[in-house]
Design an enzyme around this catalytic site. Structure first.
Site, PDB file in Angstrom:
ATOM      1  N   GLY A  10      38.454  43.381  58.379  1.00  0.00           N
ATOM      2  CA  GLY A  10      38.446  43.875  57.003  1.00  0.00           C
ATOM      3  C   GLY A  10      37.059  43.791  56.410  1.00  0.00           C
ATOM      4  N   ASP A 126      39.003  35.392  52.526  1.00  0.00           N
ATOM      5  CA  ASP A 126      39.937  34.345  52.111  1.00  0.00           C
ATOM      6  C   ASP A 126      39.333  32.942  52.179  1.00  0.00           C
ATOM      7  OD1 ASP A 126      41.823  36.276  51.733  1.00  0.00           O
ATOM      8  OD2 ASP A 126      43.005  35.801  53.506  1.00  0.00           O
ATOM      9  N   ARG A 161      54.453  37.746  26.527  1.00  0.00           N
ATOM     10  CA  ARG A 161      55.073  37.981  27.830  1.00  0.00           C
ATOM     11  C   ARG A 161      54.311  37.254  28.938  1.00  0.00           C
ATOM     12  NH1 ARG A 161      52.989  44.144  28.142  1.00  0.00           N
ATOM     13  NH2 ARG A 161      55.000  44.628  27.203  1.00  0.00           N
ATOM     14  N   HIS A 270      43.046  45.871  46.723  1.00  0.00           N
ATOM     15  CA  HIS A 270      41.765  46.149  47.354  1.00  0.00           C
ATOM     16  C   HIS A 270      40.552  46.035  46.438  1.00  0.00           C
ATOM     17  CE1 HIS A 270      44.340  47.423  50.550  1.00  0.00           C
ATOM     18  NE2 HIS A 270      43.296  47.468  51.333  1.00  0.00           N
TER      19      HIS A 270
END
Lengths: 340, 340, 340, 340
Positions: A10, A126, A161, A270
């Protein structure tokens, strides 16, 4: 010296900074750089592009990779390893610098064992590679996620909310942990800590009680603790594709049901991996590139560059890919202080 | 337990995140937090503000410090030390967490020696504290400086002119080093490495020759190598104040003269220290705040929290303020690869 | 004079700037401002907050609305209109400034007919109100959408995949039109122009052929031209809620199937309406607030403030809400120049 | 058809978007585009670059101008006008689209009178062209200035000091007016309204009294009302160049002296004109480019494209450059509401 470079897996902000650093340093030291297109595919097929000064002009602040990338793994193909060796031989490549994640570095390890001079540069948005303090791309993703959370606070409060923000992190919750802490999240849910649905709802309720609206930050790989609540699978979209809403959407429904207040999910997707790298990532990526070139010149092979504190060091490729770096329980405890 | 907190010296993005973390953790552990206004001035004068949950709502993403700051040093005042001790005694403060730079931590050291339980949190936007890998605020300043450089590239190229960017860094060139590397500067000049005027001009000329325009990034404290070129002093502005243009302006003139091409200086100044902290800084500042509270609870005194790799550790205050962290020559060599 | 203000409908960056302007101008002119909480709900229930200088300190750059908002429509409730009139009477409100969209301004129109002095401020993030050149919030949403597209270009190109970006716009395609033009989209699809699936695929294919990857920007309300391709409905998520993937997700699947290349969808959702307003929106919102106060003082009622060129004018509320402002065919033709 | 284009005067974010739009539209309509380098210099010397699809790839989000720019005015040179006509004749240029400010469009006017088919595109970052509602670049500069002000608020408040921000605007105060309104300035000073020193100091004092710190936004061309306070000139820097501190620095000194509190100046300078254009500017610039191409095809000459409301119209070049658009007194009155 003739150095081959490639980017696999990626894409990640900072790849171009690594490429540029290797090329600039090579020009200085009189080396030649051969770029392989689209990761290992380019090596398999001998698809190359000469990487000179002109090729790296202006790429430092740009996301993505000018070399292109793919998930091709030569060792998953019949005779793939041999074809790679043949290409390197034919092109006279003296050393190879693959920039990539677990998969790409796994191939690198095998090539090193096969006698190729290989120095890896780690890449994982990550931040889940154990051998390095940080990888480039993570800080940029963190920036996108935190900015999104900052934006959502005011809209959440205005409408009373709950807003659930799903961020990247299939196995490791680093982005959620840091973005949740930086964005002032009400709850942060990560893969390493299966969550208790009741506790999540309680934190949201407590936040509402204080006059503000909750923001829940959840890694895409986070899972509930108890087996009784599962994401059903198998639903299909208009084209018959299975397009199951992920954990973020499911959680938003659940929290809405349980708190009796509207809830919305935002899946960042993305946009977390695209765009100009943050200064931190540009510096780290540049230093990785320089250090990889140094390692090649120092005659190293089978190693990877890594960040330790403020230093760039070399570690064995085998060690580097041995295990994932997960969020330890004491780091999660830090963010728990701010729940509710 | 009653914990006093204060922020001293120049402001820095992330101060509010430290404050919030200490308060949130204190609420959780049942401690009370007393905020002193404007650094040591507030302690001297007993000028306090109660720091509860409401006081820290929404401050995480805000720059500056809700407590205010000053450069007041109690030990520079007649009987100042005693007045500080008296205030702490009178208010029943069990422990003190001063957040500040060299000066503030110097006072902290003396108070620790006088028997006060003190845990410091380091703050320097210049990142020049030797005991910690990074300090919060630095990454935010880096972001502002890099964005400015990104912007200046295109305007410089369009006009074929040199742009000189002066950034913070009186004694240490970290901001210039990182921003210059992240922004793709043609030359980076820092206090640690007195520069050669001819070399600077040559790099600029080489950049022009390649069809692009140079960006020179210079720390406010950078100085030329040879004694023959000095900044004259003593000029006065419209009000009779000495408002000498700094190194950036002087360099721009010099480069213009020597290259025969227009040159402009941009002095970033205070925008580098203001505004919302970057996610990196918010996380670091939050962790510093939590760790300082932990240290207080662990009974520590005379220590400071610090970042080492990805861990927050405790170091002796005396050690922490012993020497400046300067840019080492090998780090400068990294950015030199990209000169010209 | 006693002026009531409220914010209704979906939140929008710039609401706080309107509120602040009304309050600051009122303080100057000696008027008093009463804020109603959560739109018409606050008027129905007499839930108010005094709006003085302190109440508006620091809110200019903040998204959302400090008054809260709701979709409550008094005329949809039994006796709701009368309760509103009674509250205004009881609180001695001389004039009302409702800030909201079609719905909120519809209530305003009825109140004006019932004799209340009402001056409306238009709010629609979709920019689809016919009586004004622009509404605040639109430019901010455009900024978020354009930044996302900028980020996606490099990740798309690196992976040779199509990226579909779904933006707000149920009936009018302004955000898609402007963000698509600003972001250099390959195709832009809006509700006003039912699209031809084959043409979309062809544009994407052409983009791939040129060596780059397509970005498709699609309004949430865009629909295919031919009846043969429809979004199926009725799928349920883990909780039994119908959570149908929208047009963006469906299009991504379709394009993937037809081009034979990977495709991903990004649904920007709520991050488009949150966060700090852009300078354009802050100025427009501030001017709207000032002009609404002026109109009240000029004795106007049943009017709305609006932007015409660079002037703020007053238009009849009835006219203002008469019809949606849709993207005209010649504006769409402009962006079509860049397709493929 | 063969269309010549050039960019003249100071660079401005959006120039590349204009260029790209003209080229893309020309490719569609079968026209050829010739780019002249560095404004009129390129026309004088016949220094051209072919502008095809490849030449405009990826330039939309980039600041500056890929054509380069200069301040060369052919009519200021002996026989310059004739040389321009000769170049156009020799290269077979059927129509010319100069993109620039007063000076560039002045040349365009003369060329139109000399029989050349000319359609101008207006460019002024100061937004001071009377014939158009807005020019591109202004919104981007506004964004940079407003972000700076946002950042300075917190640092000012933390230190209880005044911050003076000097922005562009030699004759017209549009940037100061809008950035001051968007950033919540305490005082805004523009060239059109000579300022009263006492009033400025009083506003600052009032701000301090309310517990916050003043931000003064001042156009570089702003001047005091009374003749008794003047900027002295003639001071020289280290190189003998006259580098007088501007109005911002002088004001900071004055305010410091009169309020008795620290004051700092920030001069934004060139970062206001560099960098990626805002979405508003990208859309406006793109539409200007398309409309200029349309005007050329419609056989127009001696006209300029301009924004009126949301429409792009054509106005006579002579009219366009007749007078500066200054900030009218009623617009200044709007921002005065927020002083102090």
């Amino acid at each position: 010296m003739r150095i081959g470079i490639l980017t696999g897996g990626g894409d990640c902000p900072g790849l171009n900074a690594v490429i540029r650093a290797i090329v600039r340093k090579s020009v200085q030291s009189g080396d030649e750089v051969v770029g392989f297109r689209d990761g290992w595919r380019g090596v398999l097929e001998g698809d190359t592009v000469p990487m000179d000064l002109a090729a790296v002009r202006g790429i430092l602040p740009r996301g993505g990779t000018v070399l292109g990338t793919s998930r091709t793994n030569p060792y998953a193909l019949q005779g793939g390893g041999d074809r790679v060796l043949a290409t390197l031989e034919r092109l006279g490549v003296d050393a190879l610098i693959p920039i990539g994640g677990e998969d790409t570095l796994g191939v690198a390890t095998k090539l090193a064992e096969a006698g190729v001079r290989v120095v890896g540069v780690p890449k994982t948005i990550d931040n889940d590679l154990d051998a390095t303090d940080y990888t480039f791309g993570f800080d940029t993703a963190l920036g996108v996620a935190t900015e999104a959370i900052d934006r959502l606070h005011t809209t959440g409060d205005s409408h009373h909310r709950t807003l659930v923000v799903e961020v990247m992190g299939r196995h490791a919750g680093w982005i959620a942990l840091h973005a949740g802490m930086a964005g002032g999240a009400t709850v942060v849910l990560i893969p390493e800590q299966p969550f208790d649905v009741d506790a999540v709802v309680e934190h949201c309720q407590r936040r509402f009680d204080s006059g503000y609206s909750p923001i829940v930050v959840v890694s895409e790989g986070a899972k509930p603790k108890d087996g009784d609540w599962v994401l059903t699978t198998g639903e299909k979209d208009a084209f018959g594709h299975v397009r199951l809403g992920g954990i973020g959407t499911a959680l938003a429904s659940l929290i809405e049901e349980r708190t009796g207040r509207e809830s919305r999910a935002v899946v960042l997707g993305h946009i977390q991996r695209g765009g100009t790298p943050s200064p931190f990532d540009r510096v780290l990526a540049t230093r990785f590139g320089l250090a990889a070139h140094d390692a090649v010149h120092a005659g190293e092979t089978g190693v990877m560059v890594a960040l330790r504190g403020t230093d760039i060091v070399r570690v064995a490729l085998t060690e580097a890919t041995a295990q994932l770096k997960l969020v330890p329980v004491e780091r999660y405890a830090e963010v728990e202080v701010f729940f509710g």
